[in-house]
Enzyme design. Sequence first.
Site, PDB file in Angstrom:
ATOM      1  N   ASP A  27      29.858  47.463  58.863  1.00 55.53           N
ATOM      2  CA  ASP A  27      29.577  46.165  60.120  1.00 55.53           C
ATOM      3  C   ASP A  27      31.146  46.379  61.244  1.00 55.53           C
ATOM      4  O   ASP A  27      32.267  46.120  60.410  1.00 55.53           O
ATOM      5  CB  ASP A  27      28.812  45.032  59.873  1.00 55.53           C
ATOM      6  CG  ASP A  27      27.731  44.419  60.837  1.00 55.53           C
ATOM      7  OD1 ASP A  27      27.256  45.011  61.830  1.00 55.53           O
ATOM      8  OD2 ASP A  27      27.289  43.725  60.715  1.00 55.53           O
ATOM      9  N   HIS A  44      31.660  53.747  66.456  1.00 53.67           N
ATOM     10  CA  HIS A  44      31.155  54.798  65.038  1.00 53.67           C
ATOM     11  C   HIS A  44      32.119  55.777  64.890  1.00 53.67           C
ATOM     12  O   HIS A  44      31.921  55.872  63.639  1.00 53.67           O
ATOM     13  CB  HIS A  44      29.765  55.117  66.334  1.00 53.67           C
ATOM     14  CG  HIS A  44      29.099  54.077  65.420  1.00 53.67           C
ATOM     15  ND1 HIS A  44      28.795  53.021  65.435  1.00 53.67           N
ATOM     16  CD2 HIS A  44      27.743  53.820  66.652  1.00 53.67           C
ATOM     17  CE1 HIS A  44      27.447  52.036  65.199  1.00 53.67           C
ATOM     18  NE2 HIS A  44      26.993  52.817  66.444  1.00 53.67           N
ATOM     19  N   ASN A  75      17.382  49.603  61.869  1.00 56.87           N
ATOM     20  CA  ASN A  75      18.685  50.138  62.885  1.00 56.87           C
ATOM     21  C   ASN A  75      18.192  51.329  64.329  1.00 56.87           C
ATOM     22  O   ASN A  75      18.224  51.527  64.691  1.00 56.87           O
ATOM     23  CB  ASN A  75      19.632  50.619  62.313  1.00 56.87           C
ATOM     24  CG  ASN A  75      21.396  50.091  61.507  1.00 56.87           C
ATOM     25  OD1 ASN A  75      21.112  50.581  60.321  1.00 56.87           O
ATOM     26  ND2 ASN A  75      20.571  48.965  62.475  1.00 56.87           N
ATOM     27  N   ARG A  78      17.721  49.704  67.679  1.00 58.34           N
ATOM     28  CA  ARG A  78      18.797  50.568  68.706  1.00 58.34           C
ATOM     29  C   ARG A  78      18.565  51.288  69.456  1.00 58.34           C
ATOM     30  O   ARG A  78      17.189  51.931  69.512  1.00 58.34           O
ATOM     31  CB  ARG A  78      19.584  50.601  67.929  1.00 58.34           C
ATOM     32  CG  ARG A  78      20.379  50.054  67.150  1.00 58.34           C
ATOM     33  CD  ARG A  78      21.592  49.861  66.175  1.00 58.34           C
ATOM     34  NE  ARG A  78      22.498  48.790  65.342  1.00 58.34           N
ATOM     35  CZ  ARG A  78      23.824  48.974  65.245  1.00 58.34           C
ATOM     36  NH1 ARG A  78      24.559  49.431  65.123  1.00 58.34           N
ATOM     37  NH2 ARG A  78      23.291  47.587  64.050  1.00 58.34           N
ATOM     38  N   ARG A 197      25.319  38.077  55.740  1.00 57.12           N
ATOM     39  CA  ARG A 197      24.028  38.411  55.507  1.00 57.12           C
ATOM     40  C   ARG A 197      24.045  39.797  54.087  1.00 57.12           C
ATOM     41  O   ARG A 197      25.099  40.386  55.305  1.00 57.12           O
ATOM     42  CB  ARG A 197      22.876  38.052  56.446  1.00 57.12           C
ATOM     43  CG  ARG A 197      23.492  38.714  57.715  1.00 57.12           C
ATOM     44  CD  ARG A 197      22.694  38.725  58.879  1.00 57.12           C
ATOM     45  NE  ARG A 197      22.985  39.637  60.038  1.00 57.12           N
ATOM     46  CZ  ARG A 197      23.184  38.702  61.178  1.00 57.12           C
ATOM     47  NH1 ARG A 197      23.904  37.436  61.024  1.00 57.12           N
ATOM     48  NH2 ARG A 197      23.958  39.850  62.161  1.00 57.12           N
ATOM     49  N   GLU A 210      28.252  40.841  42.704  1.00 61.92           N
ATOM     50  CA  GLU A 210      29.749  39.330  43.334  1.00 61.92           C
ATOM     51  C   GLU A 210      30.225  39.416  45.133  1.00 61.92           C
ATOM     52  O   GLU A 210      29.549  41.456  45.578  1.00 61.92           O
ATOM     53  CB  GLU A 210      31.219  39.811  43.013  1.00 61.92           C
ATOM     54  CG  GLU A 210      30.954  39.192  41.347  1.00 61.92           C
ATOM     55  CD  GLU A 210      30.964  37.652  41.481  1.00 61.92           C
ATOM     56  OE1 GLU A 210      31.038  36.577  42.136  1.00 61.92           O
ATOM     57  OE2 GLU A 210      30.234  36.988  39.775  1.00 61.92           O
TER      58      GLU A 210
HETATM   59  C1  IPE Z   1      23.908  46.928  59.076  1.00 64.63           C
HETATM   60  O1  IPE Z   1      24.348  46.139  59.572  1.00 64.63           O
HETATM   61  C2  IPE Z   1      23.501  47.901  58.677  1.00 64.63           C
HETATM   62  C3  IPE Z   1      24.356  48.547  58.396  1.00 64.63           C
HETATM   63  C4  IPE Z   1      25.717  48.031  57.963  1.00 64.63           C
HETATM   64  C5  IPE Z   1      24.053  50.212  58.093  1.00 64.63           C
HETATM   65  P1  IPE Z   1      23.354  45.583  61.482  1.00 64.63           P
HETATM   66  O2  IPE Z   1      24.885  45.410  62.137  1.00 64.63           O
HETATM   67  O3  IPE Z   1      22.164  46.191  61.529  1.00 64.63           O
HETATM   68  O4  IPE Z   1      22.673  44.530  60.891  1.00 64.63           O
HETATM   69  P2  IPE Z   1      22.853  42.696  61.071  1.00 64.63           P
HETATM   70  O5  IPE Z   1      21.393  43.598  62.110  1.00 64.63           O
HETATM   71  O6  IPE Z   1      23.848  42.275  62.216  1.00 64.63           O
HETATM   72  O7  IPE Z   1      22.122  42.338  60.321  1.00 64.63           O
HETATM   73  C1  IPE Z   2      27.977  48.978  61.967  1.00 64.08           C
HETATM   74  O1  IPE Z   2      28.388  48.777  62.870  1.00 64.08           O
HETATM   75  C2  IPE Z   2      27.584  50.708  61.387  1.00 64.08           C
HETATM   76  C3  IPE Z   2      26.173  49.998  62.449  1.00 64.08           C
HETATM   77  C4  IPE Z   2      25.006  49.684  61.673  1.00 64.08           C
HETATM   78  C5  IPE Z   2      25.131  52.091  62.099  1.00 64.08           C
HETATM   79  P1  IPE Z   2      27.666  47.817  64.468  1.00 64.08           P
HETATM   80  O2  IPE Z   2      27.523  48.748  65.240  1.00 64.08           O
HETATM   81  O3  IPE Z   2      26.356  47.136  63.589  1.00 64.08           O
HETATM   82  O4  IPE Z   2      28.191  47.100  64.644  1.00 64.08           O
HETATM   83  P2  IPE Z   2      28.615  45.408  65.650  1.00 64.08           P
HETATM   84  O5  IPE Z   2      27.581  44.568  64.594  1.00 64.08           O
HETATM   85  O6  IPE Z   2      27.548  45.765  66.753  1.00 64.08           O
HETATM   86  O7  IPE Z   2      29.194  45.026  65.772  1.00 64.08           O
HETATM   87 MG    MG Z   3      26.539  45.190  62.710  1.00 66.52          MG
END
Ligand code: IPE
Ligand code: IPE
Ligand code: MG
Length: 243
Positions: A27, A44, A75, A78, A197, A210
């Site tokens: 994340d 990404h 996801n 998005r 989370r 863990e």
């Molecule tokens: C969790 O990250 C999903 C992946 C890493 C693929 P998200 O960024 O989607 O999770 P939330 O929305 O913050 O819980």
């Molecule tokens: C994790 O990074 C990648 C995926 C969920 C695929 P995010 O795109 O969720 O990045 P943040 O949480 O917006 O920083």
């Molecule tokens: Mg995220």
Amino acid sequence: MTANAAPQAAGVSGGAGVPRHVAIIMDGNGRWAKKRFLPRVAGHRAGVEAVRRAVKAAPRIGIEVLTLYAFSSENWKRPADEVSDLMGLLKHYLQSEIDELHENGIRLKFIGDHSRLSAELVKLLQKSAERTAGNTRMTLVLALNYGSQDELARAVRGLIADGTPAEQVTEEAIAARLDTADLPLPDLIIRTSGEQRLSNFLLWQAAYAELAFTDELWPDFNEASLQRLVDEYLRRERRYGGL
Ligand code: IPE
Ligand code: IPE
Ligand code: MG
């Protein structure tokens, strides 16, 4: 090709306690890009570099299974552009890395519901899994359109569709229907970016895992980050409800 190497740990010695299965919620790509005034896709892309580093580092540490949460069943919420960027990067990663992964003894496996992925991508996933099926140095599991609640619902639907009598719907029967049925349970689940989370990741499998959280954003994650969290894991005491 060498077998699982002993940990090259700075700090903790001995191989016995190295987590067999490490799962990572990658994340923070978006925030990494935002800090640099770049579009999210740049985060990404940098995230893919971190994936490459983690996949190189994990077998060196002695990890047998590395599961990466690449795209969750949520996801899809998005913007379409971002979903398509993520799918494109995934396809590119597999196409450009498959030879090296195979040469490095990495077996690829995919979990999640792939019915919503493009036919072209599904074919690529199948090809990559088939080609690397005999590799034994490490298993790399990519979670794609994966959601733990969806996985459990699919497992239960499968039991019902097969006419399983109620008394045979046991913990073992459910576990055997999960996407991870043939894998050891995750010992260590890591989440980057400071969020604490699970976001629908391996909920059943995490029962006694863990958990480790780091403030690092995923694109900044490297071998030293992984080694540090594994070292922290080695200092923990696992009890599984016993004494
Ligand atoms: C969790 O990250 C999903 C992946 C890493 C693929 P998200 O960024 O989607 O999770 P939330 O929305 O913050 O819980
Ligand atoms: C994790 O990074 C990648 C995926 C969920 C695929 P995010 O795109 O969720 O990045 P943040 O949480 O917006 O920083
Ligand atoms: Mg995220």
